[in-house]
Motif scaffolding. Sequence first.
Motif, PDB file in Angstrom:
ATOM      1  N   ALA A  48       0.830  -1.212   0.000  1.00 52.46           N
ATOM      2  CA  ALA A  48       0.000   0.000   0.000  1.00 52.46           C
ATOM      3  C   ALA A  48       0.860   1.256   0.000  1.00 52.46           C
ATOM      4  O   ALA A  48       0.525   2.248  -0.652  1.00 52.46           O
ATOM      5  N   THR A  49       1.974   1.224   0.709  1.00 50.04           N
ATOM      6  CA  THR A  49       2.863   2.381   0.743  1.00 50.04           C
ATOM      7  C   THR A  49       3.511   2.610  -0.616  1.00 50.04           C
ATOM      8  O   THR A  49       3.629   3.752  -1.076  1.00 50.04           O
ATOM      9  N   LEU A  50       3.923   1.549  -1.267  1.00 52.68           N
ATOM     10  CA  LEU A  50       4.560   1.686  -2.576  1.00 52.68           C
ATOM     11  C   LEU A  50       3.577   2.106  -3.663  1.00 52.68           C
ATOM     12  O   LEU A  50       3.982   2.697  -4.669  1.00 52.68           O
ATOM     13  N   MET A  51       2.297   1.813  -3.485  1.00 49.70           N
ATOM     14  CA  MET A  51       1.292   2.172  -4.486  1.00 49.70           C
ATOM     15  C   MET A  51       0.853   3.631  -4.393  1.00 49.70           C
ATOM     16  O   MET A  51       0.209   4.138  -5.304  1.00 49.70           O
ATOM     17  N   GLN A  52       1.190   4.307  -3.298  1.00 48.33           N
ATOM     18  CA  GLN A  52       0.783   5.698  -3.158  1.00 48.33           C
ATOM     19  C   GLN A  52       1.529   6.574  -4.141  1.00 48.33           C
ATOM     20  O   GLN A  52       2.732   6.399  -4.344  1.00 48.33           O
ATOM     21  N   PRO A  53       0.838   7.524  -4.742  1.00 44.03           N
ATOM     22  CA  PRO A  53       1.502   8.417  -5.691  1.00 44.03           C
ATOM     23  C   PRO A  53       2.524   9.314  -4.996  1.00 44.03           C
ATOM     24  O   PRO A  53       2.356   9.683  -3.842  1.00 44.03           O
ATOM     25  N   SER A  54       3.550   9.663  -5.724  1.00 43.26           N
ATOM     26  CA  SER A  54       4.599  10.524  -5.199  1.00 43.26           C
ATOM     27  C   SER A  54       4.057  11.936  -4.999  1.00 43.26           C
ATOM     28  O   SER A  54       3.314  12.449  -5.831  1.00 43.26           O
ATOM     29  N   PHE A 101       1.467  26.358   1.311  1.00 45.67           N
ATOM     30  CA  PHE A 101       0.193  27.050   1.151  1.00 45.67           C
ATOM     31  C   PHE A 101      -0.626  26.488   0.001  1.00 45.67           C
ATOM     32  O   PHE A 101      -1.784  26.841  -0.155  1.00 45.67           O
ATOM     33  N   GLY A 102      -0.053  25.638  -0.793  1.00 46.89           N
ATOM     34  CA  GLY A 102      -0.765  25.035  -1.907  1.00 46.89           C
ATOM     35  C   GLY A 102      -1.328  23.668  -1.568  1.00 46.89           C
ATOM     36  O   GLY A 102      -1.690  22.909  -2.439  1.00 46.89           O
ATOM     37  N   LYS A 103      -1.402  23.350  -0.283  1.00 43.88           N
ATOM     38  CA  LYS A 103      -1.874  22.029   0.149  1.00 43.88           C
ATOM     39  C   LYS A 103      -3.351  21.874  -0.173  1.00 43.88           C
ATOM     40  O   LYS A 103      -4.172  22.710   0.162  1.00 43.88           O
ATOM     41  N   GLN A 104      -3.647  20.782  -0.871  1.00 41.39           N
ATOM     42  CA  GLN A 104      -5.033  20.480  -1.202  1.00 41.39           C
ATOM     43  C   GLN A 104      -5.397  19.137  -0.607  1.00 41.39           C
ATOM     44  O   GLN A 104      -4.537  18.293  -0.376  1.00 41.39           O
ATOM     45  N   LYS A 105      -6.667  18.949  -0.373  1.00 40.55           N
ATOM     46  CA  LYS A 105      -7.145  17.700   0.183  1.00 40.55           C
ATOM     47  C   LYS A 105      -7.008  16.589  -0.854  1.00 40.55           C
ATOM     48  O   LYS A 105      -7.305  16.801  -2.032  1.00 40.55           O
ATOM     49  N   SER A 106      -6.576  15.423  -0.389  1.00 39.18           N
ATOM     50  CA  SER A 106      -6.415  14.294  -1.296  1.00 39.18           C
ATOM     51  C   SER A 106      -7.767  13.834  -1.815  1.00 39.18           C
ATOM     52  O   SER A 106      -8.760  13.838  -1.093  1.00 39.18           O
ATOM     53  N   ARG A 107      -7.782  13.408  -3.067  1.00 34.88           N
ATOM     54  CA  ARG A 107      -9.028  12.930  -3.672  1.00 34.88           C
ATOM     55  C   ARG A 107      -8.753  11.682  -4.475  1.00 34.88           C
ATOM     56  O   ARG A 107      -7.639  11.446  -4.915  1.00 34.88           O
ATOM     57  N   GLY A 108      -9.793  10.917  -4.670  1.00 33.57           N
ATOM     58  CA  GLY A 108      -9.710   9.755  -5.537  1.00 33.57           C
ATOM     59  C   GLY A 108      -8.812   8.667  -5.000  1.00 33.57           C
ATOM     60  O   GLY A 108      -8.890   8.277  -3.832  1.00 33.57           O
ATOM     61  N   PHE A 109      -7.948   8.164  -5.866  1.00 34.84           N
ATOM     62  CA  PHE A 109      -7.089   7.031  -5.541  1.00 34.84           C
ATOM     63  C   PHE A 109      -6.128   7.359  -4.400  1.00 34.84           C
ATOM     64  O   PHE A 109      -5.879   6.524  -3.535  1.00 34.84           O
ATOM     65  N   GLU A 110      -5.612   8.573  -4.392  1.00 33.74           N
ATOM     66  CA  GLU A 110      -4.665   8.970  -3.347  1.00 33.74           C
ATOM     67  C   GLU A 110      -5.318   8.945  -1.963  1.00 33.74           C
ATOM     68  O   GLU A 110      -4.736   8.445  -1.000  1.00 33.74           O
ATOM     69  N   ALA A 111      -6.520   9.454  -1.859  1.00 38.98           N
ATOM     70  CA  ALA A 111      -7.239   9.441  -0.581  1.00 38.98           C
ATOM     71  C   ALA A 111      -7.558   8.019  -0.149  1.00 38.98           C
ATOM     72  O   ALA A 111      -7.441   7.682   1.033  1.00 38.98           O
ATOM     73  N   PHE A 112      -7.947   7.186  -1.098  1.00 42.55           N
ATOM     74  CA  PHE A 112      -8.252   5.796  -0.788  1.00 42.55           C
ATOM     75  C   PHE A 112      -7.014   5.072  -0.257  1.00 42.55           C
ATOM     76  O   PHE A 112      -7.080   4.350   0.738  1.00 42.55           O
ATOM     77  N   MET A 113      -5.879   5.290  -0.904  1.00 37.77           N
ATOM     78  CA  MET A 113      -4.660   4.609  -0.483  1.00 37.77           C
ATOM     79  C   MET A 113      -4.184   5.114   0.880  1.00 37.77           C
ATOM     80  O   MET A 113      -3.647   4.344   1.679  1.00 37.77           O
ATOM     81  N   GLU A 114      -4.403   6.378   1.175  1.00 33.92           N
ATOM     82  CA  GLU A 114      -4.057   6.902   2.501  1.00 33.92           C
ATOM     83  C   GLU A 114      -4.903   6.229   3.577  1.00 33.92           C
ATOM     84  O   GLU A 114      -4.397   5.853   4.635  1.00 33.92           O
ATOM     85  N   LYS A 115      -6.206   6.060   3.305  1.00 35.11           N
ATOM     86  CA  LYS A 115      -7.089   5.408   4.272  1.00 35.11           C
ATOM     87  C   LYS A 115      -6.723   3.943   4.457  1.00 35.11           C
ATOM     88  O   LYS A 115      -6.730   3.434   5.578  1.00 35.11           O
ATOM     89  N   VAL A 116      -6.390   3.263   3.354  1.00 36.74           N
ATOM     90  CA  VAL A 116      -5.996   1.853   3.443  1.00 36.74           C
ATOM     91  C   VAL A 116      -4.733   1.720   4.285  1.00 36.74           C
ATOM     92  O   VAL A 116      -4.631   0.826   5.133  1.00 36.74           O
ATOM     93  N   THR A 117      -3.783   2.616   4.088  1.00 33.93           N
ATOM     94  CA  THR A 117      -2.533   2.566   4.843  1.00 33.93           C
ATOM     95  C   THR A 117      -2.777   2.816   6.332  1.00 33.93           C
ATOM     96  O   THR A 117      -2.186   2.146   7.186  1.00 33.93           O
ATOM     97  N   VAL A 118      -3.653   3.746   6.653  1.00 35.75           N
ATOM     98  CA  VAL A 118      -3.971   4.022   8.060  1.00 35.75           C
ATOM     99  C   VAL A 118      -4.651   2.818   8.706  1.00 35.75           C
ATOM    100  O   VAL A 118      -4.306   2.426   9.828  1.00 35.75           O
ATOM    101  N   VAL A 119      -5.586   2.204   8.011  1.00 33.00           N
ATOM    102  CA  VAL A 119      -6.284   1.032   8.555  1.00 33.00           C
ATOM    103  C   VAL A 119      -5.311  -0.124   8.755  1.00 33.00           C
ATOM    104  O   VAL A 119      -5.331  -0.805   9.794  1.00 33.00           O
TER     105      VAL A 119
END
Length: 78
Positions: A19-25, A42-60
């Motif tokens: 899961a860590t290796l699949m996360q986008p750079s 200051f350009g930080k945006q909320k993760s969306r789509g695949f990136e957000a899903f992979m972050e949640k999978v990694t946390v779980v």
Amino acid sequence: MSNLLTVLLIIDSVLIVIATLMQPSKQQDALSALSGGATDLFGKQKSRGFEAFMEKVTVVLGALFFGLSLALVYLSSH
């Protein structure tokens, strides 16, 4: 029971690595690594789509790893 938890912990460890290796750079170039990413502060945006899903999978998977580790330690001490 200890063997089952050990096998589950190993499987979870492999899944965390995948899961860590699949996360986008998140860094575009070497300059942002050298500057510490200050331009992205200051350009930080909320993760969306695949990136957000992979972050949640990694946390779980990380929480599951932590829980399995604690259960294994508890069982080995008793």
